[in-house]
Design a protein around this motif. Structure first.
Motif, PDB file in Angstrom:
ATOM      1  N   HIS A 197      -0.851   4.212   3.157  1.00 43.34           N
ATOM      2  CA  HIS A 197      -1.197   5.100   2.039  1.00 43.34           C
ATOM      3  C   HIS A 197      -0.644   6.507   2.269  1.00 43.34           C
ATOM      4  O   HIS A 197      -0.072   7.128   1.361  1.00 43.34           O
ATOM      5  CB  HIS A 197      -2.714   5.183   1.882  1.00 43.34           C
ATOM      6  N   ALA A 239       0.342   4.001  -3.126  1.00 43.65           N
ATOM      7  CA  ALA A 239       0.047   5.424  -2.917  1.00 43.65           C
ATOM      8  C   ALA A 239       1.148   6.309  -3.477  1.00 43.65           C
ATOM      9  O   ALA A 239       0.884   7.383  -4.047  1.00 43.65           O
ATOM     10  CB  ALA A 239      -0.155   5.693  -1.427  1.00 43.65           C
ATOM     11  N   ILE A 245      -6.174  12.424  -4.170  1.00 45.35           N
ATOM     12  CA  ILE A 245      -6.007  10.982  -3.999  1.00 45.35           C
ATOM     13  C   ILE A 245      -7.000  10.554  -2.923  1.00 45.35           C
ATOM     14  O   ILE A 245      -6.985  11.082  -1.816  1.00 45.35           O
ATOM     15  CB  ILE A 245      -4.568  10.630  -3.566  1.00 45.35           C
ATOM     16  N   THR A 263       0.600   9.107  -6.582  1.00 48.20           N
ATOM     17  CA  THR A 263       1.036  10.495  -6.368  1.00 48.20           C
ATOM     18  C   THR A 263       2.010  10.909  -7.466  1.00 48.20           C
ATOM     19  O   THR A 263       1.907  12.019  -8.026  1.00 48.20           O
ATOM     20  CB  THR A 263       1.690  10.645  -4.983  1.00 48.20           C
ATOM     21  N   TYR A 320       2.127   8.621  -0.042  1.00 45.64           N
ATOM     22  CA  TYR A 320       1.790   9.948  -0.583  1.00 45.64           C
ATOM     23  C   TYR A 320       2.839  10.986  -0.180  1.00 45.64           C
ATOM     24  O   TYR A 320       3.371  11.727  -1.020  1.00 45.64           O
ATOM     25  CB  TYR A 320       0.399  10.327  -0.077  1.00 45.64           C
ATOM     26  N   VAL A 325      -8.630   7.206  -0.890  1.00 48.05           N
ATOM     27  CA  VAL A 325      -8.144   5.849  -0.620  1.00 48.05           C
ATOM     28  C   VAL A 325      -9.191   4.752  -0.774  1.00 48.05           C
ATOM     29  O   VAL A 325      -8.910   3.584  -0.513  1.00 48.05           O
ATOM     30  CB  VAL A 325      -7.530   5.756   0.793  1.00 48.05           C
ATOM     31  N   PHE A 381      -5.053  14.713  -0.190  1.00 46.40           N
ATOM     32  CA  PHE A 381      -5.128  13.307   0.213  1.00 46.40           C
ATOM     33  C   PHE A 381      -6.347  13.106   1.104  1.00 46.40           C
ATOM     34  O   PHE A 381      -6.465  13.728   2.161  1.00 46.40           O
ATOM     35  CB  PHE A 381      -3.855  12.911   0.966  1.00 46.40           C
ATOM     36  N   ASN A 428       0.812  -1.219   0.000  1.00 43.66           N
ATOM     37  CA  ASN A 428       0.000   0.000   0.000  1.00 43.66           C
ATOM     38  C   ASN A 428       0.844   1.267   0.000  1.00 43.66           C
ATOM     39  O   ASN A 428       0.421   2.297  -0.537  1.00 43.66           O
ATOM     40  CB  ASN A 428      -0.956  -0.019   1.195  1.00 43.66           C
TER      41      ASN A 428
END
Length: 338
Positions: free
Chosen positions: A202, A172, A250, A176, A206, A252, A189, A168
């Motif tokens: 995540h 992420a 972004i 990004t 990021y 999740v 985010f 994960n």
């Protein structure tokens, strides 16, 4: 020495046969008597073995499946029906049934797991989430009870746990970097609950991508809400009220992203002309949204299938050892990014 039905009967001042009927929830027993017997069971720490016959063969042929906020939230998110589809496919192939948790709070779920273990209701347990300050995993490790985690253990040595997960952090970081390649630097985010390890991973991915690109991490661009449609809507209200709005988001979870897209449309913010959106999970809703979601396919079905395969292997072979399985992810590019 183990507490027996006779001990419970003596404490509740009833016959042992009455205790057996209370355990079976017989309609022949009054609610007042049931309450008295259950109180005695609780005081003595007695856990009824509901599978005594099958335990004579040392197997219930049943797997316990533990979800977060099981009865309240989990099934509102398409992730859980899909991961259970993978679990049930492998379980059926191997002749196992499923025992689903129904607790609504962390404490209720913990007590339910203890009942699964002490009551001999299941041969092994699948944990469908990993959280900070978790009580369940240490309990299962202490009991030496077979279990497999979908996710990554937190503050527990990975050598002590068999787990099936995605990378994960890398996923992420990749999305990004993808948005930065499209020219975005103001990237928001929208995360889930920070009690869950997947959200932590995540967020780290990021932040690392921004740091690598020498782009400042802006705290006001990071918000966390429940992974439901309303959570996505609330997150958008926060981010769109900023003086300098993000040009990309972004999110999740696809169900959150659905709420994000609806709220942006209500605000007359066009996706992707005004703002780009990337999501995670690639559930069916991601193809049905308008615009269709660019999202990370984490192969949810495979997570469930592989975890069940590991658990049954552990049940059948006590010397199986602990394994780490990483299910690959891929970025599915659709219409929500520009």
């Amino acid at each position: 020495m183990a507490v027996t039905i006779k001990d419970v009967a003596k404490r509740a001042n009833v016959a042992p046969s009455t205790v057996s009927r209370v355990i079976a929830n017989s309609s022949r027993i009054s609610e007042k008597t049931k309450e008295r017997v259950r109180e005695a069971m609780k005081e003595l720490g007695y856990h009824p073995n509901l599978n005594a016959r099958s335990l004579a063969n040392k197997s219930t042929k049943t797997i316990g499946v533990v979800m977060p906020n099981s009865a309240k939230i989990a099934f509102q998110n398409p992730f859980f029906p899909e991961v259970i589809r993978g679990i049930s496919t492998k379980a059926h192939q191997e002749g196992y049934g499923l025992y689903l948790s129904t607790g609504q709070t962390e404490e209720e779920i913990y007590e339910e797991v203890k009942q699964m273990v002490y009551g001999g209701r299941v041969d092994g347990i699948l944990l469908l989430y990993s959280r900070v300050d978790d009580k369940i995993m240490p309990f299962l490790i202490e009991q030496g009870f077979p279990f497999v985690l979908i996710g990554r253990p937190y503050d527990i040595d990975e050598d002590q746990v068999t787990f099936v997960n995605n990378d994960n952090f890398k996923a992420a970081k990749t999305v990004t970097e993808y948005l930065m390649l499209l020219g975005h630097e103001k990237i928001g985010f929208i995360g889930g609950n920070l009690d869950y390890v997947v959200t932590i991973d995540h967020l780290k991915g990021y932040k690392q991508a921004l740091i690598n690109a020498n782009i400042p991490v802006r705290d006001e661009y990071i918000v966390h809400h429940e992974e439901l449609e309303k959570g996505g809507q609330d997150a958008v209200i926060e981010l769109m009220s900023l003086e300098q709005r993000p040009t990309a988001l972004i999110v999740v979870d696809d169900i959150m992203t659905f709420g994000v897209l609806k709220m942006l449309a209500d605000m007359n913010v066009n996706v992707p002309s005004d703002i780009s959106v990337v999501s995670f999970n690639n559930v069916m809703i991601s193809e049905l949204s308008s615009p269709t979601m660019t999202t990370v396919d984490i192969h949810i079905y495979d997570l469930g299938y592989q975890a069940t395969n590991c658990l049954i292997s552990k049940i059948n072979n006590p010397d199986y050892g602990e394994k780490k399985v990483i299910v690959p992810h891929r970025l599915v590019k659709r219409q929500s990014c520009k």
